[in-house]
Design an enzyme around this catalytic site. Sequence first.
Site, PDB file in Angstrom:
ATOM      1  N   HIS A   1       0.866  -1.175   0.000  1.00 54.63           N
ATOM      2  CA  HIS A   1       0.000   0.000   0.000  1.00 54.63           C
ATOM      3  C   HIS A   1       0.903   1.225   0.000  1.00 54.63           C
ATOM      4  O   HIS A   1       1.720   1.406   0.894  1.00 54.63           O
ATOM      5  CB  HIS A   1      -0.929   0.028   1.219  1.00 54.63           C
ATOM      6  CG  HIS A   1      -1.885   1.180   1.187  1.00 54.63           C
ATOM      7  ND1 HIS A   1      -3.138   1.086   0.611  1.00 54.63           N
ATOM      8  CD2 HIS A   1      -1.763   2.461   1.625  1.00 54.63           C
ATOM      9  CE1 HIS A   1      -3.754   2.253   0.707  1.00 54.63           C
ATOM     10  NE2 HIS A   1      -2.944   3.103   1.316  1.00 54.63           N
ATOM     11  N   CYS A   2       0.743   2.071  -1.018  1.00 52.01           N
ATOM     12  CA  CYS A   2       1.621   3.227  -1.181  1.00 52.01           C
ATOM     13  C   CYS A   2       0.911   4.502  -0.732  1.00 52.01           C
ATOM     14  O   CYS A   2      -0.089   4.895  -1.352  1.00 52.01           O
ATOM     15  CB  CYS A   2       2.064   3.357  -2.640  1.00 52.01           C
ATOM     16  SG  CYS A   2       3.161   4.758  -2.926  1.00 52.01           S
ATOM     17  N   PRO A   3       1.396   5.168   0.312  1.00 49.91           N
ATOM     18  CA  PRO A   3       0.739   6.408   0.765  1.00 49.91           C
ATOM     19  C   PRO A   3       0.875   7.549  -0.244  1.00 49.91           C
ATOM     20  O   PRO A   3       0.046   8.459  -0.260  1.00 49.91           O
ATOM     21  CB  PRO A   3       1.473   6.740   2.073  1.00 49.91           C
ATOM     22  CG  PRO A   3       2.798   6.060   1.954  1.00 49.91           C
ATOM     23  CD  PRO A   3       2.544   4.815   1.172  1.00 49.91           C
TER      24      PRO A   3
ATOM     25  N   ASN B   1      -1.961   6.961  -2.369  1.00 48.01           N
ATOM     26  CA  ASN B   1      -3.161   6.663  -1.587  1.00 48.01           C
ATOM     27  C   ASN B   1      -3.939   5.504  -2.196  1.00 48.01           C
ATOM     28  O   ASN B   1      -5.154   5.565  -2.379  1.00 48.01           O
ATOM     29  CB  ASN B   1      -4.058   7.896  -1.475  1.00 48.01           C
ATOM     30  CG  ASN B   1      -5.197   7.693  -0.482  1.00 48.01           C
ATOM     31  OD1 ASN B   1      -5.064   6.938   0.487  1.00 48.01           O
ATOM     32  ND2 ASN B   1      -6.316   8.360  -0.708  1.00 48.01           N
ATOM     33  N   ASN B   2      -3.212   4.447  -2.519  1.00 50.80           N
ATOM     34  CA  ASN B   2      -3.848   3.312  -3.156  1.00 50.80           C
ATOM     35  C   ASN B   2      -2.980   2.079  -2.951  1.00 50.80           C
ATOM     36  O   ASN B   2      -1.775   2.191  -2.661  1.00 50.80           O
ATOM     37  CB  ASN B   2      -4.018   3.568  -4.656  1.00 50.80           C
ATOM     38  CG  ASN B   2      -5.061   2.669  -5.285  1.00 50.80           C
ATOM     39  OD1 ASN B   2      -5.718   1.875  -4.614  1.00 50.80           O
ATOM     40  ND2 ASN B   2      -5.212   2.772  -6.599  1.00 50.80           N
TER      41      ASN B   2
END
Length: 332
Positions: free
Chosen positions: A152-154, A157-158
């Site tokens: 999950h990549c901040p 945001n996905n």
Amino acid sequence: MAPSHALRCCKRALNWVPVLFINLVVGWSYYAYVVELCVYTIPNNAERISYLVIFHIFLAMFIWAYWKTIWSKPANPSKAFSLPRAEKELYEREERAEAQQEILKKVARNLPVYTRTTGGAIRYCDFCQVIKPDRCHHCSTCEMCVLKMDHHCPWVNNCVGFSNYKYFVLFLSYASLYCVVICATVIQYFIKFWTKQLPDTHAKFHILFLFFVAALFFISIVSLLGYHLWLVGKNRTTIEAFRAPFFTNGPDKNGFSLGFSRNVAEVFGDQAKYWFFPVFSSQGDGHSFVTRLVQIDPEQANSVLQQNDIFCVYCFLLDGGQTVSVTIEKEQ
């Protein structure tokens, strides 16, 4: 219920802060490059136009890949991986873990599922109430199971997974090239401002800071890009790089590796003309993956083929003890 809902809304809003930060940085870099550098600093029209054309090409590809990564909905398991109503009711009534596993094993026989937990159990998500397909994991932030989940990549945001992993790699690639273009074209004016060859103007701060920011972002992004290109070549996700997938015969970090060219094709597709554009061209459906099934009995492999109509694997032992696995895909 109301406070919980309010907290969830606040959390979702805060999750967009990193994306907002990236867009503000890109927006400022656009102003600094186009206005302060090209309009106010560069005296030569031919140089100015060539810089603007190159800059906008890489900016457009970067923005395209970035927003495709953000807006691509994470792919989740199909209904085929949900328990049928009768088995679901039995599973929920059963309190013994062993009996629950027997129910899951019965359902999983008809599914292309070959990975297990470290304890050898069928991987089942109690939140989503589905049998997890191979390489699928539950994301606590997205609150769903994601096919071929990488992480999950901040910053987007996905969840990065099957549906948008190609876009994510292209985003890193074009972000690196965007920084390279800025550094390569700004450096001569950076040096002139630094050595006082150009007079102090309002453009000085923007151009000096633009070079430093682009260089720092390039160093951080290109290192992450190199790591993910290595993962593509090995056909691993970030999760699998830290924890090898566990098969019925044990863990195997190379369990999904099919050779460099086929590993690349699995992510980017088999048509090179689509590789450099953020359009979906990855192979498969995200639910099943060809696996080496190392050390499997050929008869067992044939049984898997007949039951699931997926593939067949044969292993050969060469002189010196080296094992070679040959995967044969069954014609539809």
